[in-house]
Scaffold this active site. Structure first.
Site, PDB file in Angstrom:
ATOM      1  N   HIS A  85       0.835  -1.207   0.000  1.00  0.00           N
ATOM      2  CA  HIS A  85       0.000   0.000   0.000  1.00  0.00           C
ATOM      3  C   HIS A  85       0.871   1.258   0.000  1.00  0.00           C
ATOM      4  O   HIS A  85       0.572   2.234  -0.663  1.00  0.00           O
ATOM      5  CB  HIS A  85      -0.900   0.017   1.248  1.00  0.00           C
ATOM      6  CG  HIS A  85      -1.991  -1.004   1.181  1.00  0.00           C
ATOM      7  ND1 HIS A  85      -3.319  -0.666   1.115  1.00  0.00           N
ATOM      8  CD2 HIS A  85      -1.961  -2.358   1.157  1.00  0.00           C
ATOM      9  CE1 HIS A  85      -4.057  -1.766   1.057  1.00  0.00           C
ATOM     10  NE2 HIS A  85      -3.249  -2.809   1.093  1.00  0.00           N
ATOM     11  N   ASP A 142      -5.430   6.005   1.600  1.00  0.00           N
ATOM     12  CA  ASP A 142      -5.527   4.583   1.342  1.00  0.00           C
ATOM     13  C   ASP A 142      -6.961   4.119   1.594  1.00  0.00           C
ATOM     14  O   ASP A 142      -7.658   4.637   2.476  1.00  0.00           O
ATOM     15  CB  ASP A 142      -4.578   3.830   2.280  1.00  0.00           C
ATOM     16  CG  ASP A 142      -4.386   2.395   1.838  1.00  0.00           C
ATOM     17  OD1 ASP A 142      -3.389   2.130   1.158  1.00  0.00           O
ATOM     18  OD2 ASP A 142      -5.246   1.543   2.160  1.00  0.00           O
TER      19      ASP A 142
END
Ligand code: UDP
Length: 504
Positions: free
Chosen positions: A28, A131
């Site tokens: 991520h 995110d």
């Protein structure tokens, strides 16, 4: 003097300020940091919110960007290590050697919410890129009256597949866990089994309540950013934008765009590793023929059980091909090390293979001309990085959305040979009976690295995609244009907001 100061302050007020909020796991964080750096490179004031140990993983790249004149800052928060019972410095899922540690990291990250919201208020950015794992930032952005852009760090294909599985539940009422079903509404016929779905998708459980809001948050955002590119999955990009109806920008492959030279490739995502530290590895690769080495990696945090490592050892040795294998140590496998060390000595002597413990300079290896293929767990970043290098793949998904990515590689793009992974499970739960057998590994390695027609065709298709990946990030390419267009759009939003404020 005073005038100049006022002008400078006005100029900086006019500059677009975007805050990035990455999630602390390599899959991520790496692509978000690279994206943030690309924003800075294109004239945006960038602030990245993270914790100390996580910042040290990318500080080197940021420092070198700053030396080039780009405006990029980090705002550091204290990770609550004591509160969750973790040693200092363990703040990223890369460092988790057990499920317990993984859970503690997740809890620690959750505890940062309040401090992050305070920072948002203080910083007053024009936009936040966050995110997908922070769905609560939808409300934060709404309070600040700024756009939230969802960063989904995987493929359009997987988002679309998950969307239609969630919506139509084609996996309900089947006779068995291994019966195949077709995912509805996709442009290709994609068959899966229940066992290959995340367990929160198979049926509603405690995890469903955590994951559902993440997927929904994309629908409640201004738009989504994708580390992908048009030629790679255009049908699914279109489906996402039209049928699912979410605005999006494909700006990938960001790792190739942001890390063009070897020094950056060597140090990307890791603390203090520079090109000089990899001389032995590079010498080994340089001694091999072009496209003769298979790179074997299961990503940043999968640690396979000992029984599976044994099968890989035999599968690789029996295949007869050269390989580099990244092994992440598992604290619970005490007896594993003797066997593996013996294996390491054997292959060192024959020069057939090269073992890297824990962390490899992946971009450097994939882009080396001696590398000819990869065994991948189908993590999206590794997939894109391999594609960018023009490599065909052996697909070996382990968990999460990796089984969907396998389908994209094997059934749609036709650049992957599946090893035959059957069950979506965190590596910690893989039982001895469920390991992939050495015969399967040997067979697929021979297909991929051999000179048969199937391998030649996959290699050709992978090379074509690699060329497209390189074109798309050059000036005038689709990903390049998308980034510029998004930045321009955010600037216009900022301007019209300022105008409205003036009129009020
Ligand atoms: N990575 C790396 N060295 C390693 C393992 C991983 O550089 O030894 C990087 C890899 O290049 C990729 C990221 O970590 O950028 C892993 O992300 P991916 O989505 O492939 O898988 P995940 O780790 O999230 O399962």
């Amino acid at each position: 003097m005073e005038n100049q100061a006022t002008m400078e302050s006005q100029q900086s007020n006019n500059k677009l300020h975007v805050v990035f909020l990455p999630y602390p796991s390599a899959g991520h964080m790496n692509p978000m940091i690279d994206t943030a750096r690309l924003f800075a490179k294109h004239g945006v004031d960038v602030t990245i919110i993270t914790t100390h140990a996580n910042a040290s993983r990318f500080q080197k790249s940021i420092d070198s960007d700053i030396s080039l004149g780009y405006s990029i800052k980090t705002k550091l928060l204290q990770f609550p290590a004591n509160e969750v019972g973790l040693p200092e410095g363990i703040e990223n899922t890369i460092d988790a050697t057990s499920l317990e540690m993984l859970v503690k990291i997740t809890i620690g990250v959750r505890m940062l919410q309040q401090s992050i919201e305070v920072l948002f208020k203080e910083l007053q950015p024009d936009c936040i890129v966050t995110d997908m794992k922070y769905p609560w930032t939808v409300e934060s952005a709404a309070k600040l009256n700024i756009p939230r852009i969802d960063f989904y760090s995987s493929s359009y294909f997987s988002y679309c597949a998950i969307y239609f599985v969630r919506k139509y539940k084609p996996h309900y009422n089947l006779v068995s866990e291994t019966q195949k079903f077709t995912i509805p509404c996709l442009p290709h016929t994609i068959e899966m089994t229940r066992l290959q779905l995340h367990n929160w998708e198979r049926e509603n459980n405690a995890m469903t309540a955590i994951f559902e809001p993440m997927y929904e948050s994309a629908e409640r955002s201004y738009g989504s950013l994708y580390n992908s590119f048009h030629e790679l999955e255009s049908d699914y990009e279109k489906l996402f934008k039209t049928t699912i109806g979410i605005k999006s920008w494909s700006v990938g492959p960001v790792s190739a765009w942001a890390n063009k030279d070897d020094e950056r490739k060597a140090s990307r995502g890791h603390i203090e590793k520079s090109l000089g530290k990899h001389t032995e590895l590079l010498n080994w690769l340089n001694s091999k023929e072009n496209e003769s080495v298979l790179y074997v990696s299961f990503g940043s945090f999968t640690r396979l059980p000992y029984a599976q490592l044994v099968e890989i050892v035999h599968g690789l040795e029996n295949s007869g091909h050269n390989f580099i294998w990244v092994i992440k140590r598992d604290d619970t496998d005490e007896d594993g090390e003797g066997f593996l060390q013996e294996f390491e000595e054997r292959i060192k002597e024959s020069s057939k293979g090269y073992i890297i413990w824990d962390w490899a300079p992946q971009l450097l290896i994939l882009d080396h001309p001696a590398t000819g293929g990869i065994v991948t767990h189908c993590g999206w970043n590794s997939t894109l990085e391999s594609l960018n290098a023009g490599l065909p793949m052996i697909t070996w998904p382990i968990f999460a959305e990796q089984f969907y990515n396998e389908k994209l590689l094997v059934d749609v793009l036709k650049i992957g040979v599946p090893v035959g992974a059957k069950e979506n499970k965190l590596w910690l739960d893989i039982s001895v009976e469920k390991v992939v057998r050495r015969e399967e590994i040997e067979k697929t390695v021979k297909i991929l690295m051999g000179s048969g027609q199937e391998s030649k065709e996959m290699r050709m298709r992978a090379k074509k995609l690699s060329e497209a990946a390189k074109r798309t990030i050059e000036e005038g390419g689709d990903s390049y244009n998308n980034l510029i267009q998004l930045i321009d759009e955010l600037k216009s939003l900022k301007k019209s907001k300022a105008l409205c404020n003036k009129q009020d």
